[in-house]
Every structure is written in C-alpha cells, then in structure tokens.
Design a protein around this motif. Sequence first.
Motif, PDB file in Angstrom:
ATOM      1  N   ASN A 141      86.194  45.436  44.310  1.00  0.00           N
ATOM      2  CA  ASN A 141      85.905  44.471  45.590  1.00  0.00           C
ATOM      3  C   ASN A 141      84.290  44.617  45.661  1.00  0.00           C
ATOM      4  O   ASN A 141      83.727  43.730  46.113  1.00  0.00           O
ATOM      5  CB  ASN A 141      86.477  45.083  46.693  1.00  0.00           C
ATOM      6  N   LYS A 142      83.573  45.951  45.490  1.00  0.00           N
ATOM      7  CA  LYS A 142      82.028  46.043  45.642  1.00  0.00           C
ATOM      8  C   LYS A 142      81.309  45.184  44.637  1.00  0.00           C
ATOM      9  O   LYS A 142      80.332  44.734  44.794  1.00  0.00           O
ATOM     10  CB  LYS A 142      81.746  47.448  45.826  1.00  0.00           C
TER      11      LYS A 142
ATOM     12  N   GLU B  55      81.322  41.698  45.716  1.00  0.00           N
ATOM     13  CA  GLU B  55      80.412  41.344  46.834  1.00  0.00           C
ATOM     14  C   GLU B  55      78.911  41.306  46.314  1.00  0.00           C
ATOM     15  O   GLU B  55      78.303  40.604  46.781  1.00  0.00           O
ATOM     16  CB  GLU B  55      80.683  42.660  47.797  1.00  0.00           C
TER      17      GLU B  55
END
Length: 312
Positions: free
Chosen positions: A260-261, A264
């Motif tokens: 997820n990072k 992002e």
Amino acid sequence: MRRFRISLLTLALAACAFGAQAAGPEIETLAGRARDLFDYGRWSDARQEFLRVRAALTPSDRLLAQEAEFYLAACAVELGSPDAEGALREFAERYPESVYANDVRFALGSFYCAAGNMEKAREAFGQTDYKALSAPRREQYDIRMGYVEFAGGDYRKAYDYFDRIGSRSEYVDHARYYKAYIDYAEGRYGRAKQAFTTLLRSDAYRDVVPYYLLQIEFREGNYRYVVENGEALARRAVPERRAELERVMAESWFRLEDFNKTLEHLAAFRKSGGEMDRDASYLEGFSLYRTARYAEAAEWLRKACGAEDALT
C-alpha cells in the motif's frame, strides 16, 4: 546542480616596492589601504580606493599606475562587471611585459569560469604559469580547474585537482563536495558517504547532502533508513528531485513488502512528473496484485512486459 562562484585571492605585488619609490607616502598609504580591502574581499570598497589612487598619481608614478590599473580590472572580475573581460584584455595590450601578465591570464580564466565559459577558462588557465603563482593562488587555480574539468565530464582530472586542496583551506568544503559527488557517481559509496557525512556541518552543502546520503543508503540496501528519512526530504524538495525521492521510497517500501505504501509513493512519483518505466510499472502492477486489485494489476503488468528478458 547548482553553480558556485569562487573569489580571487591576494594578488602578487612584485612591483609594489619599486612603485613606492616614485609615489609619495600619502599615495602609498592610500594604495596600501586599497590592497588590504581587496585582500579582505571588499571588492567595491577596494575599487573606490584604487580609483582614488589612480586620480592622485603623477606621470612619474608609472609602476603604481600599472598596479592600480591591474587591481581595477581584478575588482571588475570579482564584482561581475560586464566590462571585466575588456579591462583585463586592455591591460594585457597596454602592458605586455608587465609583472602582472601571468596574473591577468589567471584572472581571465577566473572570469570565464565564473561566467560558465569553460572552454575559454581552460584556454586562459592553460596559458597561466602555475609555478609562478603564489601558494594561495595555486590553490585557487586548482579549485577552479577542478570545476572546469568537472563541468567537462573528466572526473579523473577534476578529482586530481580537487585532491590538492588542503584540509585547512577555505575551499575545503567545495573540494570535498565535488570529490564526494564523483565517488558517488562512480559507485565508491563508502568513501562518498564518509565525505558527505562530514559536509553535514557545512553551511554551503548541509541542505543538499542528505539527498545523496539517502541515495547511497538505498543502493546499499538500507531500505528502512530510506523510508524513515525520505518523507522530510521529499516535502521540501523541488518537483524534479521530489520525483526521484518518491521513486526511491516506493521501491524501498516494495522491498519491505508494504505494498500500500508502495502504491502511495508511486502515485506521488507520477504527480511530481515522474515517468513510469517498465520497472516502475512492475512495482505498480505487482503491488496492485498483492492488494487484490487484479484488473488494475493486469494493466500495469502488461506495460512491464517487453523483450524476452528476466522482467518479462
């Protein structure tokens, strides 16, 4: 990479004592004050004093007149005057046998270096008698010629010039920075990191050094360091540099398996103007796959495909 400007050091005054024979004590005191101002880097004040010296001279003060003309030309270089080159060349034409002839060639090289004309700087420095320069001016020659070679892409020659600068020199931080950058560019990360770390105490380079340290830690696989220090750097970076930082952080989070990072920071990378190459497309596609966004993942993974290589 930003351009830096290096000031002229004290100029040789070989004819000073002889000029004083013709000049009176008052004019010699005025000339001495002008030299001191020049030595302290107060170029504008020195110029005003040398103009006063020139105005007070008599026809018999030939050597002091020559000295004043030379210093006025040198002040023009330091002050970035548009007529600096003309003043130096006019001096060389009027006084071809002057004891300042070598200094004029050096000053021309300095002028061209500051103006970004590296070919002319190289030519003028090449005509300068290095051994005839004083020790401080040889040091200045080395730092400037190092920059000329660096700008021309000859890192080996540039490194040799920068390596001559002593640890007590006022130019030591400039030399250390360019040597560290060359070490970094050529993959000598340990030596580069040591020099960049020292430069964290430098007023001139402390703001840019953390960027290189982050890149070195990334290349050495210290991904936790990157994600812990990259955010603060990215927030204050210009868009182009921010794109690079976001890309490095995205891959670091990928290596740490926080997908997820990764997504992002890849989004921030694109927002900052970064272009998604095959490797970045793979990071995007695989991270989407691992977060169960399969339709989106397939699209990005197709973009990662190309020639029959390991990535495909």
